[in-house]
Design a protein around this motif. Structure first.
Motif, PDB file in Angstrom:
ATOM      1  N   ARG C   7       0.883  -1.293   0.121  1.00 49.67           N
ATOM      2  CA  ARG C   7       0.059   0.030   0.013  1.00 49.67           C
ATOM      3  C   ARG C   7       0.814   1.149  -0.118  1.00 49.67           C
ATOM      4  NH1 ARG C   7      -4.683  -2.263   4.367  1.00 49.67           N
ATOM      5  NH2 ARG C   7      -4.755  -3.995   3.278  1.00 49.67           N
ATOM      6  N   VAL C  12       2.736   2.869  -5.286  1.00 43.89           N
ATOM      7  CA  VAL C  12       1.471   3.184  -6.103  1.00 43.89           C
ATOM      8  C   VAL C  12       1.427   4.173  -7.351  1.00 43.89           C
ATOM      9  CG1 VAL C  12      -1.125   4.121  -5.848  1.00 43.89           C
ATOM     10  CG2 VAL C  12      -0.068   2.315  -4.395  1.00 43.89           C
ATOM     11  N   HIS C  40     -14.424  -4.282  -4.176  1.00 40.40           N
ATOM     12  CA  HIS C  40     -14.330  -3.826  -2.820  1.00 40.40           C
ATOM     13  C   HIS C  40     -13.249  -3.150  -2.689  1.00 40.40           C
ATOM     14  CE1 HIS C  40     -14.088  -3.904   1.420  1.00 40.40           C
ATOM     15  NE2 HIS C  40     -15.489  -3.806   1.568  1.00 40.40           N
ATOM     16  N   ARG C  44     -12.440   0.835  -1.950  1.00 38.80           N
ATOM     17  CA  ARG C  44     -12.014   0.944  -0.339  1.00 38.80           C
ATOM     18  C   ARG C  44     -10.568   1.990  -0.813  1.00 38.80           C
ATOM     19  NH1 ARG C  44      -8.798  -3.567   2.919  1.00 38.80           N
ATOM     20  NH2 ARG C  44      -7.939  -2.000   4.513  1.00 38.80           N
ATOM     21  N   HIS C  45     -10.111   1.871  -1.749  1.00 40.41           N
ATOM     22  CA  HIS C  45      -8.631   2.492  -1.784  1.00 40.41           C
ATOM     23  C   HIS C  45      -8.779   3.702  -2.932  1.00 40.41           C
ATOM     24  CE1 HIS C  45      -6.386   0.117   0.663  1.00 40.41           C
ATOM     25  NE2 HIS C  45      -6.581  -1.113   0.039  1.00 40.41           N
ATOM     26  N   ALA C  46     -10.156   3.885  -3.386  1.00 42.37           N
ATOM     27  CA  ALA C  46     -10.477   4.825  -4.556  1.00 42.37           C
ATOM     28  C   ALA C  46      -9.397   4.712  -5.753  1.00 42.37           C
ATOM     29  CB  ALA C  46     -10.434   6.194  -3.876  1.00 42.37           C
ATOM     30  N   LEU C  47      -9.319   3.592  -6.097  1.00 40.48           N
ATOM     31  CA  LEU C  47      -8.282   3.426  -7.336  1.00 40.48           C
ATOM     32  C   LEU C  47      -8.538   3.791  -8.310  1.00 40.48           C
ATOM     33  CD1 LEU C  47      -6.817  -0.346  -6.606  1.00 40.48           C
ATOM     34  CD2 LEU C  47      -5.492   1.796  -6.700  1.00 40.48           C
ATOM     35  N   ARG C  49      -9.830   6.554  -9.282  1.00 37.37           N
ATOM     36  CA  ARG C  49      -9.414   8.003  -9.316  1.00 37.37           C
ATOM     37  C   ARG C  49      -8.172   8.205  -9.738  1.00 37.37           C
ATOM     38  NH1 ARG C  49     -11.151  12.525  -7.775  1.00 37.37           N
ATOM     39  NH2 ARG C  49      -9.051  13.286  -6.722  1.00 37.37           N
ATOM     40  N   LEU C  50      -7.291   7.201  -9.770  1.00 35.60           N
ATOM     41  CA  LEU C  50      -5.863   7.422 -10.155  1.00 35.60           C
ATOM     42  C   LEU C  50      -5.757   6.596 -11.565  1.00 35.60           C
ATOM     43  CD1 LEU C  50      -4.121   5.748  -7.023  1.00 35.60           C
ATOM     44  CD2 LEU C  50      -4.816   8.243  -7.402  1.00 35.60           C
ATOM     45  N   PHE C 219      -4.869  -8.629  -4.183  1.00 38.16           N
ATOM     46  CA  PHE C 219      -5.858  -7.503  -3.655  1.00 38.16           C
ATOM     47  C   PHE C 219      -5.387  -6.336  -3.170  1.00 38.16           C
ATOM     48  CE2 PHE C 219      -9.231 -10.207  -5.004  1.00 38.16           C
ATOM     49  CZ  PHE C 219      -8.696 -11.633  -5.110  1.00 38.16           C
ATOM     50  N   PRO C 221      -3.580  -2.612  -3.412  1.00 39.03           N
ATOM     51  CA  PRO C 221      -3.703  -1.753  -4.345  1.00 39.03           C
ATOM     52  C   PRO C 221      -2.310  -1.927  -5.451  1.00 39.03           C
ATOM     53  CG  PRO C 221      -3.875  -0.727  -2.209  1.00 39.03           C
ATOM     54  CD  PRO C 221      -3.502  -2.102  -1.986  1.00 39.03           C
ATOM     55  N   VAL C 222      -1.051  -2.143  -4.866  1.00 40.55           N
ATOM     56  CA  VAL C 222       0.005  -2.454  -5.947  1.00 40.55           C
ATOM     57  C   VAL C 222      -0.299  -3.711  -6.755  1.00 40.55           C
ATOM     58  CG1 VAL C 222       2.265  -3.448  -5.940  1.00 40.55           C
ATOM     59  CG2 VAL C 222       1.633  -1.375  -4.561  1.00 40.55           C
ATOM     60  N   TYR C 358     -18.483   3.756  -1.111  1.00 41.09           N
ATOM     61  CA  TYR C 358     -17.151   4.369  -1.523  1.00 41.09           C
ATOM     62  C   TYR C 358     -17.023   5.693  -2.602  1.00 41.09           C
ATOM     63  CZ  TYR C 358     -15.397   0.620   1.263  1.00 41.09           C
ATOM     64  OH  TYR C 358     -14.971   0.054   2.538  1.00 41.09           O
ATOM     65  N   THR C 359     -18.169   6.383  -2.500  1.00 39.60           N
ATOM     66  CA  THR C 359     -18.239   7.426  -3.569  1.00 39.60           C
ATOM     67  C   THR C 359     -17.129   8.200  -3.718  1.00 39.60           C
ATOM     68  OG1 THR C 359     -20.480   7.701  -2.789  1.00 39.60           O
ATOM     69  CG2 THR C 359     -19.795   9.347  -4.167  1.00 39.60           C
ATOM     70  N   GLU C 360     -16.478   8.368  -4.930  1.00 37.62           N
ATOM     71  CA  GLU C 360     -15.337   8.972  -4.915  1.00 37.62           C
ATOM     72  C   GLU C 360     -15.442  10.515  -4.969  1.00 37.62           C
ATOM     73  OE1 GLU C 360     -13.830   6.635  -8.245  1.00 37.62           O
ATOM     74  OE2 GLU C 360     -13.695   4.984  -7.049  1.00 37.62           O
TER      75      GLU C 360
END
Lengths: 337, 86, 364
Positions: C7, C12, C40, C44-47, C49-50, C219, C221-222, C358-360
């Motif tokens: 993480r 990331v 999920h 949770r990590h709002a991925l 968005r990236l 699972f 983020p990386v 998890y609304t971004e």
């Protein structure tokens, strides 16, 4: 709005708030609006200002690692009053017992309460006991109302300003994790313990250090940090930014929740509080908290901003992204997937 | 779907069917039927109370190195960390 | 352990950079994943968005609780209420799933003895502790769960324990999805832990038969980013393969012992996926040798009929990547996790629920 009360209405999250906002408070106000909900009230017409707060407890299991319903009830009222900047002096105690409830359990629960009151110097001065017929369910319900004298403040959402910082007095989700483990009989570590504790001493230490820089306090009980932060965001109309990496959590609790796939933010805390502190008081307040034996894990977890998404709570994830923290809806149940 | 967590195996029962893993400092019992070769010190992937595979858990530096190399080399298709099964 | 590294903000950022570089100049890329846990964790990590604008990661039918047919839930409710002495054990996420007539959690609140279990072995323990009662294990899940369940069944169950299984097999489902010409994807992010069991070789058909790139991902983020990077690199290089981006856990052959155990206990048959319909060879049913444990056979009942999708609900479209949660007319109002209209809003890894919770944030 639902027709009938559901269990989720008691979780301290979105449905509880809806029930208050849409049914209870308007009705109590004669149908014309309602006031901001606080943990406790200052009885300003009584001199010196008296703070009062009431709470009812029905927890299962009644005995859990780190405490029991008696300790919870005593600390709950003491802490609600403390969150207003008041030291609790007196408690009232209401008991509703189901026919058939074991007297030995009642004795143990009362012993627990007594221990807390002796420890804190609080006196139980009035009470009432009722018995309901067997089958009504629940075993025992405890109501405690705490009375205290206002020593710090005023404190409350209306004192919070953009630029304030958000602190927490210690690790999160300890109580929620302990209860979940005990209640669902999941067979995880017996050392997952509730953090249930009376908070006045720590509040006083922080308030002394922060002085007029202390703006608001609240203990994130039902609904956890997620509910409490959302309540403040809504009450103030400001945006709260929380840094995920700064939130203190015990490794044991964190791993337990990862294994079950649960988020720690909506889980209850019964021995922690959050503080809204002016920027120039943060260092002193944090130092004071950390200097106290039960505040060693205190941390700055976020800040208050104007602009942005008003009335929302934003999480800056540890990987550098952002998302909202929503008002929780229900208790987490363990997942497999 | 697959909520599973890597945990370190501390002990294995004499018949090899059960073991104790380290859950953030607390012991937890898991079934080892699907990983008969697992021994204390190994990391296992735990799903619904059972170990489903052994893992090779590199240390933090190796992880950083491997994924960083992978990120920077635009022609490789997978990070090169060897698992226990190759 | 390495969790902090998986993480790590800086790692990331490196992978996000790699993704942006590879994706530059490509038209819109649609990647489907088929794992509720992936959805999920992404939430949770709002991925998302990236990610660069042109990379779309779409949730397929990866939530086993969401794809459990309503009829199966109805049957589980029926089993739980056949007799006051029966104990039904189920996982936490499946007991909340609503069907038209109720849910297991409502049935529990009306007095049925329904117990939430975390682990497979808890079921055997409950059966032993309640030897005078009949215990039914309602078991759902993909092969990640089916393998431990097979192991439990193969080692012999207490005589008061019966199983009502609703397991689904992912590789066969992906094969059917990949053959769907109406909703083509450009690549597939494959489920890390299900692939621990099957091996990534089970997905060779994706490049071989369909020319589609794929990557197995873990699972953290990386891990998820590494998988997406691989797929986009494969698209750019025009050389589809099944890349193993989770080599610390996944191998080409998978867990052979788990596969053998599953093969002994289960047969594969065509099976219903809620809202989607029948997908060939995706269902696991008990083989004859283990028929004595089958709950429906033992209690002599058949499946209860029930409606999969309520009027207005888009779950069947959302689960196959044909519609985004926000484009469902019911999303958010009235359909919310507190008042769900379909399975996707209930299952803790349901696509709609993950989006709702998890609304971004839209701010930079």
């Amino acid at each position: 709005m639902h027709d009938a009360i559901r269990l989720a209405h008691g979780f301290g999250g979105r449905l509880t708030q809806d029930l208050l906002d849409e049914v209870i408070l308007p009705a109590l106000s004669g149908g014309k609006g309602h006031e901001v909900t606080l943990d406790a009230a200052v009885l300003s017409e009584l001199a010196p200002p008296v703070v009062v707060s009431t709470d009812s407890f029905t927890v299962f299991p009644r005995f859990f690692p780190g405490g029991d319903i008696g300790k919870l009830a005593a600390c709950g009222a003491i802490n609600d009053v403390a969150m207003m900047g008041a030291r609790a002096r007196y408690l009232s105690l209401g008991l509703i017992l189901e026919e058939g409830f074991p007297i030995e359990e009642l004795r143990r629960i009362m012993l627990s309460m007594g221990e807390i009151t002796r420890q804190t110097g609080v006196k139980i001065v009035t009470g009432d006991t009722k018995v309901v017929e067997k089958g009504a369910g629940g075993g025992i319900y405890i109501n405690t109302t705490g009375f205290g004298t206002l020593l710090y403040g005023p404190l409350g959402p209306d004192r919070i300003r953009a630029g304030d910082y958000i602190l927490i007095s210690g690790t999160i989700a300890d109580h929620g994790a302990a209860i979940l483990n005990a209640r669902e009989n999941l067979g995880f570590s017996k050392t997952l313990e509730s953090d249930c504790a009376p908070l006045w001493d720590l509040v006083a230490v922080a308030a002394d250090a922060a002085g007029s820089g202390l703006h608001a306090l609240r203990d994130p009980t039902r609904g956890g940090l997620a509910a409490t932060l959302n309540e403040f965001a809504q009450d103030t109309g400001l945006q709260l930014i929380i840094e995920e990496a700064s939130i203190p959590i015990r490794p044991e609790v964190s791993t337990f929740l990862e294994v079950l796939g649960l988020d720690p933010l909506p889980l209850a805390n019964e021995g922690k509080f959050i503080l809204f502190v002016a920027a120039d008081s943060v260092e002193a307040t944090l130092g004071a908290l950390r200097g106290h034996p039960v505040g060693r894990q205190a941390a700055v977890i976020g800040r208050v901003e104007s602009g942005g998404r008003r009335g929302r709570v934003i999480l800056e994830t540890r990987i550098g992204s952002r998302r909202t923290i929503e008002m929780p809806l229900e208790d987490g149940l363990p997942r497999i997937c | 779907m697959c909520l599973a967590v890597p945990l370190k195996l501390l002990e294995v029962s004499p018949d090899g069917k059960e073991g104790t893993v380290d859950m953030g400092g607390a012991p937890f019992s898991v079934g080892l039927d699907l990983v008969p070769e697992a021994k204390p010190g190994d990391y296992v992937l735990v799903h619904a109370g059972m170990a489903i595979e052994m893992l090779d858990e590199p240390d933090a530096n190796e992880i950083l190195k491997t994924f960083r190399e992978y990120a920077r080399a635009s022609d490789i298709l997978a990070p090169e960390v060897d698992g226990p099964n190759g | 352990m390495g969790e902090a590294s998986y993480r790590s903000r800086e790692l990331v950022a490196e992978l996000v950079n790699a993704l942006k570089e590879t994706a530059a100049g490509l038209p819109r890329v649609r990647i489907m994943h088929v794992c509720g846990t992936h959805e999920h964790e992404i939430g949770r990590h709002a991925l998302r968005r990236l990610f660069p604008e042109n990379i779309k990661l779409i949730a397929g039918p990866g939530c086993p609780v969401c794809i459990t047919p309503a009829a199966t839930i109805a049957t589980a409710i029926k089993l739980a209420t056949l007799d006051p002495g029966i104990i039904l054990c189920a996982y936490g996420d499946v007991i909340r799933v609503p069907i038209g007539s109720g849910s297991l959690i409502e049935t529990k609140s009306r007095g049925a003895d329904i117990r939430i279990i975390y682990g497979i072995r808890d079921v055997a323990r409950i059966a032993r502790e309640n030897a005078d009662r009949q215990v039914i294990f309602f078991s759902v899940g993909f092969e990640t769960t089916a393998a431990p369940v097979a192991s439990l069944i193969a080692s012999g169950l207490p005589q008061n324990l019966f199983v009502y299984c609703c397991h689904r097999y992912v590789p066969a489902a992906v094969e059917t999805l990949a053959a769907d010409g109406e909703n083509p994807m450009d690549g597939y992010l494959l489920p890390g832990h299900a692939s621990v069991i099957t091996g990534y070789g089970a997905y060779d058909f994706l490049p071989a038969r369909f020319g589609k790139p794929a990557a197995v991902a873990g699972f953290e983020p990386v891990d998820i980013l590494a998988g997406v990077v691989s797929i986009v690199r494969q698209i750019k290089g025009k050389k589809p393969a099944v890349a193993n981006c989770y080599p610390r856990a996944v191998s080409q052959r998978g867990n052979v012992r788990a596969q053998e155990t599953m093969g002994r206990v289960f047969d594969r048959v065509d099976a219903q996926w809620r809202g989607i319909g029948s997908l060939p060879l995706t269902g696991l049913v008990l083989r004859n040798d283990y028929h004595q444990y089958d709950a429906l056979a033992h209690f002599g009942i058949g499946e209860e009929p029930a409606e999969d999708i309520l009027p207005g609900c888009s779950c069947h479209l959302i689960m196959t990547g044909r519609r985004e949660p926000r484009d469902c007319p019911l999303f958010g109002d009235p359909c919310t996790p507190a008042n769900p209209r379909g399975p996707c809003m209930v299952g803790s890894e349901g696509t709609c629920r993950a989006h709702y919770l998890y609304t971004e944030s839209d701010d930079a």
